[in-house]
Design a protein around this motif. Sequence first.
Motif, short mmCIF file in Angstrom:
data_model
loop_
_atom_site.label_atom_id
_atom_site.label_comp_id
_atom_site.label_asym_id
_atom_site.label_seq_id
_atom_site.Cartn_x
_atom_site.Cartn_y
_atom_site.Cartn_z
N ILE A 501 -38.91 -25.18 3.22
CA ILE A 501 -39.51 -24.07 2.48
C ILE A 501 -38.97 -22.77 3.05
O ILE A 501 -39.02 -22.53 4.26
N ASP A 502 -38.46 -21.91 2.19
CA ASP A 502 -37.91 -20.63 2.61
C ASP A 502 -39.07 -19.67 2.89
O ASP A 502 -39.69 -19.13 1.97
N GLN A 503 -39.37 -19.45 4.17
CA GLN A 503 -40.52 -18.64 4.55
C GLN A 503 -40.34 -17.17 4.19
O GLN A 503 -41.30 -16.40 4.23
N TYR A 504 -39.15 -16.77 3.85
CA TYR A 504 -38.91 -15.39 3.45
C TYR A 504 -38.81 -15.25 1.93
O TYR A 504 -38.36 -14.24 1.43
N ASN A 505 -39.24 -16.29 1.24
CA ASN A 505 -39.11 -16.33 -0.22
C ASN A 505 -40.37 -16.94 -0.82
O ASN A 505 -40.32 -17.98 -1.48
N LEU A 506 -41.50 -16.25 -0.57
CA LEU A 506 -42.79 -16.75 -1.00
C LEU A 506 -43.36 -15.86 -2.10
O LEU A 506 -43.20 -14.64 -2.08
N GLY A 507 -44.07 -16.48 -3.05
CA GLY A 507 -44.74 -15.75 -4.11
C GLY A 507 -46.21 -16.13 -4.15
O GLY A 507 -46.63 -17.16 -3.62
N LYS A 529 -42.95 -12.14 -1.23
CA LYS A 529 -41.84 -11.37 -1.78
C LYS A 529 -42.12 -10.88 -3.19
O LYS A 529 -41.52 -9.90 -3.65
N ALA A 530 -43.02 -11.58 -3.90
CA ALA A 530 -43.38 -11.18 -5.26
C ALA A 530 -44.78 -11.70 -5.54
O ALA A 530 -45.22 -12.71 -4.98
N THR A 582 -45.47 -5.36 -1.82
CA THR A 582 -44.96 -6.49 -2.60
C THR A 582 -44.85 -6.10 -4.06
O THR A 582 -45.80 -5.56 -4.63
N PRO A 583 -43.71 -6.34 -4.72
CA PRO A 583 -43.63 -6.10 -6.16
C PRO A 583 -44.73 -6.87 -6.90
O PRO A 583 -44.84 -8.09 -6.75
N LEU A 584 -45.54 -6.14 -7.66
CA LEU A 584 -46.74 -6.72 -8.25
C LEU A 584 -46.73 -6.56 -9.77
O LEU A 584 -46.75 -5.44 -10.29
#
Length: 651
Positions: A501-507, A529-530, A582-584
């Motif tokens: 799991i990419d810990q820097y790529n979570l939504g 991240k989003a 975070t982009p929301l």
Amino acid sequence: MTRRTSIQDIFKIKSVSSPKIGADRQSTTLVTHLDEEKNDYITNLYRLQDDGMQQLTYQPERLSNVRHSNDGQWMLFIAKADDKPQVFLLNSAGGERVQLTDEKEGVNSADFSSDGSKVHYHVSNEKGDGEGEEESKDDKDKKPEPVVIDRMKYKADSLGLLKEKYQAVKSVDMETREVETLFEGEENFTLHETIGGDVHVYSTDASEDPDFNFNQTLYIKKGDAQPEKIPTAEGGVVKVDASPDGKHLLIVEMGREFENATHATLHVYNIDEGEKQHVTGGLDKPVGDYVAADTQQAIEQNPAQWISDTRFVFLVSDDGSVNLYEGSVDGEIRPLLEGRHHIFGMDAAEDHAVLAISTHTSPGELYRFDFESKQLDQLTHVNRAYVEETEIVDPEDITFNSGDGTEVQGWFMKPAGYEEGRKYPMITNIHGGPHAFYGNTFFHEMQVLAAKGYAVLFVNPRGSHSYSQSFVDAVRGDYGGGDYSDIMAGVDYITGKYDWIDQYNLGVTGGSYGGFMTNWIVGHTDRFKAAVTQRSICNWVSFRGVSDIGYYFTDWQIQAEFGDIDKMWHHSPIKYVDAINTPLLILHSERDFRCPIEQGEQLYIALKYQKKETQFVRFPEADHNLSRTGKPNLRIERLSHLTDWFEKYMD
């Protein structure tokens, strides 16, 4: 060769629901599909047969409230006539439907009397509305009029502004078609059960303070005698069912000890002796079904039912599943059918039950469960082709400990087509309620996310049903506290378990309470991240005055009285907008009166004012239930915007 789940699959998935067993032991069910061209839901009535299913109605309509007469001759259902819901009769032997009622404002629900001589039904009468008054159907010359409001309960989600109406009970004779009114007044009457031809069990919400009344009082009326009060806890009466011999009542009630977090409980009432026994007191689980799902339609809740003079069956939300239990008048209860499943429909005879069951990999089918052999046989295959052609991900069951040691249950889905050695992004999805729960059921939205290449985490933080009363109650007064810890502990647990799991790529996303929690999370951590917030709450101070439930829900859930601005503001995600990086994406329905769109508007303007990355998507002609029962094209748009946002901001 299987294909992955797509957003458009809502038009492929059928919902088989609301099974009913007739006196001839033949069963009926409702089957619903989404019609893409009509942009609507179509529900038809079917009869189960040894060689399959016989379709009984064909109109492009939505049926509900199917009932069988005790002699097996008739079925009734509710469908629209001249745009108002009315009661129709259908002979079990076949033939055309017959319209039984012609109520000006339509019918709410209906059932046969126990002796079969009458049909009792509920209508809503406008205050001061005289019998026989006709309303002009030609409104072209009608001028706008002001709406005068003097009640707090003056609007409702999906309905908008409410006229002051009260539910009455009427009865129509099956032979003469003569109609009489049984109960009416400036209070809401609900007829729960009849015994013989002249015993009525009903409830009323009569109160000197209706704005703050959330209680129903239960009565039994024998013939012309004065009604006798049946003792129940303060709160609501969910269902009453009379035993076949008419000696006992099975009562499902929702008390108010913990306000709307209170477990529904099951009781047996001896009519002659006037004694009530609480039979689920030692269970510490709620009676009924509280699963959050998005594909099951035309569901009629049936939490408990007699199968003989002394035995009954009932549903229990139980550690992420909905299971079938058996009980008796002596107070004994035991599980009958437990499993990794969601029973979302039930009807029962003396020796078997017909159950609507969904699992993580099946949208739902009907099954026959034999009480003696404990054998479970599948009766329908309405979704077989869809399941066989689609790659459906079966999630892993997980259990972990939160920051304070609280045990939390959840599920984790690998991306569809998962390959060893690759890194994958992950999305955490949070349910609404907060007193609903994720369970062992099919969830189209989760499957869509997995098909898009995301790992998906969904957990039941404190406040979720199907666990102990203390666990369900723990969120009240602590929004953004222990529940936030539970969700983040789940993220820590699963990312620690799987290094792919990419810990820097979570939504993160969620709706209603899940939308509140999404807002809260991005205001308290930059880990995601989003994010996509749906039908959310951002400001408890304004919410209490604009939501249809706000003035009491805020008291119950935030435990902040009207003047306690500091506490409401402390639990309001908009307070922490400065910290949101975070982009929301904000998704909100324009006719949402539960979490009104002004909540989304406030959050959007606050974010834009501070030059944050955001976007606001408004859905016209949609209410709080868009993701479950909204117009099909808008459901497609909602999922498209949600997945597009994650694709834009997550690698």
